[in-house]
Design a protein around this motif. Structure first.
Motif, PDB file in Angstrom:
ATOM      1  N   ASP A  51       3.404  -5.052  43.036  1.00  0.00           N
ATOM      2  CA  ASP A  51       2.964  -6.443  43.148  1.00  0.00           C
ATOM      3  C   ASP A  51       4.084  -7.341  42.639  1.00  0.00           C
ATOM      4  OD1 ASP A  51       1.415  -8.794  43.254  1.00  0.00           O
ATOM      5  OD2 ASP A  51       0.777  -8.512  41.178  1.00  0.00           O
ATOM      6  N   VAL A  52       4.601  -8.190  43.504  1.00  0.00           N
ATOM      7  CA  VAL A  52       5.689  -9.087  43.113  1.00  0.00           C
ATOM      8  C   VAL A  52       5.169 -10.142  42.147  1.00  0.00           C
ATOM      9  CG1 VAL A  52       7.359 -10.804  43.913  1.00  0.00           C
ATOM     10  CG2 VAL A  52       6.952  -8.749  45.267  1.00  0.00           C
ATOM     11  N   ARG A  53       5.911 -10.346  41.062  1.00  0.00           N
ATOM     12  CA  ARG A  53       5.545 -11.363  40.081  1.00  0.00           C
ATOM     13  C   ARG A  53       6.412 -12.615  40.199  1.00  0.00           C
ATOM     14  NH1 ARG A  53       0.669 -10.680  38.212  1.00  0.00           N
ATOM     15  NH2 ARG A  53       1.266 -12.354  36.796  1.00  0.00           N
ATOM     16  N   LYS A  54       7.693 -12.435  40.515  1.00  0.00           N
ATOM     17  CA  LYS A  54       8.567 -13.615  40.577  1.00  0.00           C
ATOM     18  C   LYS A  54       9.807 -13.306  41.407  1.00  0.00           C
ATOM     19  CE  LYS A  54       9.816 -17.517  37.738  1.00  0.00           C
ATOM     20  NZ  LYS A  54       9.545 -18.140  36.430  1.00  0.00           N
ATOM     21  N   TYR A  55      10.264 -14.328  42.139  1.00  0.00           N
ATOM     22  CA  TYR A  55      11.549 -14.278  42.824  1.00  0.00           C
ATOM     23  C   TYR A  55      12.509 -15.237  42.125  1.00  0.00           C
ATOM     24  CZ  TYR A  55       9.219 -11.953  46.762  1.00  0.00           C
ATOM     25  OH  TYR A  55       8.512 -11.076  47.554  1.00  0.00           O
ATOM     26  N   ASP A  56      13.751 -14.803  41.990  1.00  0.00           N
ATOM     27  CA  ASP A  56      14.812 -15.650  41.435  1.00  0.00           C
ATOM     28  C   ASP A  56      15.987 -15.555  42.401  1.00  0.00           C
ATOM     29  OD1 ASP A  56      16.744 -16.988  40.016  1.00  0.00           O
ATOM     30  OD2 ASP A  56      16.353 -15.989  38.112  1.00  0.00           O
ATOM     31  N   LEU A  57      16.006 -16.504  43.340  1.00  0.00           N
ATOM     32  CA  LEU A  57      16.979 -16.482  44.424  1.00  0.00           C
ATOM     33  C   LEU A  57      18.193 -17.317  44.030  1.00  0.00           C
ATOM     34  CD1 LEU A  57      17.465 -15.571  47.389  1.00  0.00           C
ATOM     35  CD2 LEU A  57      16.349 -17.698  48.102  1.00  0.00           C
ATOM     36  N   SER A  58      19.372 -16.734  44.118  1.00  0.00           N
ATOM     37  CA  SER A  58      20.618 -17.423  43.769  1.00  0.00           C
ATOM     38  C   SER A  58      21.621 -17.169  44.879  1.00  0.00           C
ATOM     39  CB  SER A  58      21.156 -16.908  42.426  1.00  0.00           C
ATOM     40  OG  SER A  58      22.314 -17.624  42.044  1.00  0.00           O
ATOM     41  N   ILE A  59      21.922 -18.218  45.672  1.00  0.00           N
ATOM     42  CA  ILE A  59      22.754 -18.028  46.859  1.00  0.00           C
ATOM     43  C   ILE A  59      23.750 -19.177  47.040  1.00  0.00           C
ATOM     44  CG2 ILE A  59      20.988 -16.713  48.072  1.00  0.00           C
ATOM     45  CD1 ILE A  59      20.294 -19.243  49.658  1.00  0.00           C
ATOM     46  N   THR A  60      24.756 -18.892  47.848  1.00  0.00           N
ATOM     47  CA  THR A  60      25.715 -19.904  48.291  1.00  0.00           C
ATOM     48  C   THR A  60      25.591 -20.038  49.797  1.00  0.00           C
ATOM     49  OG1 THR A  60      27.261 -19.335  46.519  1.00  0.00           O
ATOM     50  CG2 THR A  60      28.158 -20.543  48.402  1.00  0.00           C
ATOM     51  N   ILE A  61      25.535 -21.276  50.278  1.00  0.00           N
ATOM     52  CA  ILE A  61      25.468 -21.525  51.714  1.00  0.00           C
ATOM     53  C   ILE A  61      26.716 -22.285  52.143  1.00  0.00           C
ATOM     54  CG2 ILE A  61      24.201 -22.666  53.572  1.00  0.00           C
ATOM     55  CD1 ILE A  61      21.641 -22.213  52.056  1.00  0.00           C
TER      56      ILE A  61
END
Length: 551
Positions: A51-61
């Motif tokens: 069960d996913v609790r949290k996403y922490d997305l860190s990206i460069t576009i």
């Protein structure tokens, strides 16, 4: 694309201009599904074991290269002991590495599914974190939001203007994720995006800061404090200016292109009466901690949670058109009203499988007429919602095929809304009806549910067996047919339906007197005397979405 040669040109035009009438390749009975469909739409142990609790997305576009690189840190709880889980990333995107406890994990790819193997069994109840590094050129949408993908555009000053919409296509189109509606990160998400200096990235939730990295890029930090659908996570990049307002403690934030600031201030005045109406009928705005935002986008619109995409070009109606053909649709900005309605139905209350997307679209389309009723009264609302009936195709069932990422007929919008209007008039008690709708929105607030749950709730709250009604409108192509005939001076009537035990009232005007009869699938005889069926009997079709046949 479906061949709509059998429909008239007016309906074809409607389908062409309507934002959300998705076109299908064939009828449900003839559809075939692939392994890719099952991998995306199905629930197998590799998905249900955590069960996913949290996403922490860190990206460069990189707007020039149309390129993404970065990682998603995923916190999850193991719900059943396992050594293998499934995450998802479109196969055109590169998996750079997957790191767990400082070590790279092995994985295999099967279309868009990424099966990750752990060196030891993850025990039930444990909280773990992995980092999924990736990069690539995400799919570019040909015609967003009808097809999923990025939109790389420019504003009138030649500056990059970028958005993304992926409903139905899949959030894994642009970031690694458990790409199924059944699992939302309960603890929210971080979305941290680096874009070239001079541009701003607007995402979901609250802006917590922006930092110049001294390398030509600025990193923008956004935090979502509520559960969120995978397809609702978004990025919007442009030369944005910020407009702030407030409604009884709810933050209202608008991010629009620089040249449109004054225009937006005036046009978005519609937001406050809309939110007051929806909060009265559906309960408090579900995502108050994250605030309410409209973000100007280079595509028409999408219900991105707390960051509603707006591209209706500051016009009333739908790009200046009235989709109800009644004139009432020109009283409001369709995109503002419809997409905000999704904050309650779709974003707060979410269907477990997109086969039940009618939960999102029927209620939200109905919310349009609710807004009209709040501001302009019942009669205009009925005129509008019944005008929408011209858009219904009755081509195939509203409910799709479960487990294969399949939506049902686009009739989930208008036919779904007309079904709800029908149920309102079956109940025939507005105080009870509005109480039911409010309780429904509050009972399942921020939950993922099935269609069966919705029907059971309506049965319980109404004290009626509405299951045959839901089943007829959702599971079958045809709508109920009311047959009337005259025997001597007596009126006879019955319902013709695909489902059995279909029992709902019949609303008639007989010699200028309104009459409600209890109709079933069997012929019944009214005690009211008539001389001429065609002249004396009028069916009140504004209250029920039905066909009428006088024999």
């Amino acid at each position: 694309m479906t061949d709509y040669k059998t429909i008239n040109m007016k309906r074809f035009t409607l389908l062409f201009i309507f934002t959300y009438l998705f076109l299908f390749t064939c009828t449900v009975s003839a559809q075939t599904f692939t392994r890719r469909d099952s991998l995306q739409g199905g629930l197998r142990p590799e998905r249900t074991s955590f069960d996913v609790r949290k996403y922490d997305l860190s990206i460069t576009i990189d707007p020039d290269k149309k390129y993404i690189s970065g990682h998603n840190t995923i916190a999850f709880i193991t719900t059943a002991a396992t050594k293998r889980i499934q995450l998802d990333l479109f196969e055109n995107m590169k998996v750079d590495s997957i790191v767990f406890n400082g070590k790279q994990l092995s994985y295999t790819r099967d279309y868009d599914a990424v099966f990750i193997d752990f060196p030891e069994t993850l025990l039930e109840g444990t909280l773990d974190i992995l980092k999924f590094y990736y990069s690539g050129y995400p799919k570019v949408a040909k015609n967003a939001p009808w097809d999923g993908g990025f939109v790389f555009s420019e504003d009138n000053n030649g500056k990059p203007w970028i958005g993304v919409a992926v409903q139905g296509t899949g959030a894994s189109l642009w970031y690694p994720v458990k790409d199924h509606q059944s699992d939302e990160p309960e603890d929210g998400a971080f979305v941290n995006v680096e874009v070239p200096n001079g541009l701003m990235c607007v995402s979901n939730g609250r802006l917590s800061g922006g930092v110049d990295l001294n390398n030509g890029y600025t990193r923008w930090y956004w935090e979502v404090r509520n559960p969120i659908n995978n397809y609702d996570v978004t990025v919007n990049i442009g030369d944005y200016v910020h407009i702030h307002d407030n409604l009884n403690g709810l933050d209202l934030d608008y991010y629009v292109l620089r040249d449109n600031k004054e225009k937006a201030k005036r046009h978005f005045e519609e937001v406050k009466p809309m939110l007051e109406c929806f909060q009265e009928k559906f309960g408090e705005y579900p995502f108050k901690k994250d605030g309410y935002k409209l973000v100007e986008t280079p595509y028409l619109g999408m219900e991105h949670q707390s960051a509603v995409a707006y591209g209706n070009k500051y016009r009333k109606g739908y790009l200046g058109r009235d989709l109800s053909f009644t004139g009432v649709g020109m009283l409001f900005d369709f995109i503002i009203i419809h997409e905000t309605g999704h904050e309650w139905f779709g974003n707060s209350i979410t269907s477990k499988d997109i086969a039940d997307m009618w939960i999102h679209e029927a209620f939200t389309t109905y919310a349009e007429s609710v807004y009209i009723e709040c501001l302009y009264g019942y009669d205009k609302a009925m005129k509008y919602i019944n005008g929408q009936g011209m858009n219904v195709m009755n081509d195939k069932p509203v409910i799709g095929i479960f487990g294969v990422n399949n939506e049902g007929s686009s009739d989930m919008y208008y036919k779904g809304a007309l079904m709800l209007n029908t149920i309102r008039h079956i109940i025939n008690d507005d105080e009870k009806w509005w109480s039911l709708i409010l309780n429904f929105a509050n009972t399942y607030k921020k939950q993922v549910i099935s269609g069966e749950t919705v029907i059971a709730f309506f049965n319980k709250e109404s004290g009626m067996n509405l299951t045959p009604v839901f089943n007829q409108y959702l599971q079958y192509r045809r709508i109920p047919k009311l047959q009337l005939r005259q025997e001597g001076n007596k009126l006879q009537y019955r319902w013709v339906t695909d489902v059995e035990n279909f029992t709902i009232p019949i609303a008639l005007k007989i010699k200028d007197k309104e009459v409600r009869l209890n109709g079933t699938n069997n012929w019944q005889t009214s005690s009211v005397k008539i001389k001429n069926l065609n002249k004396d009997v009028e069916v009140l079709k504004n209250e029920f979405y039905i066909k009428v046949e006088k024999l």
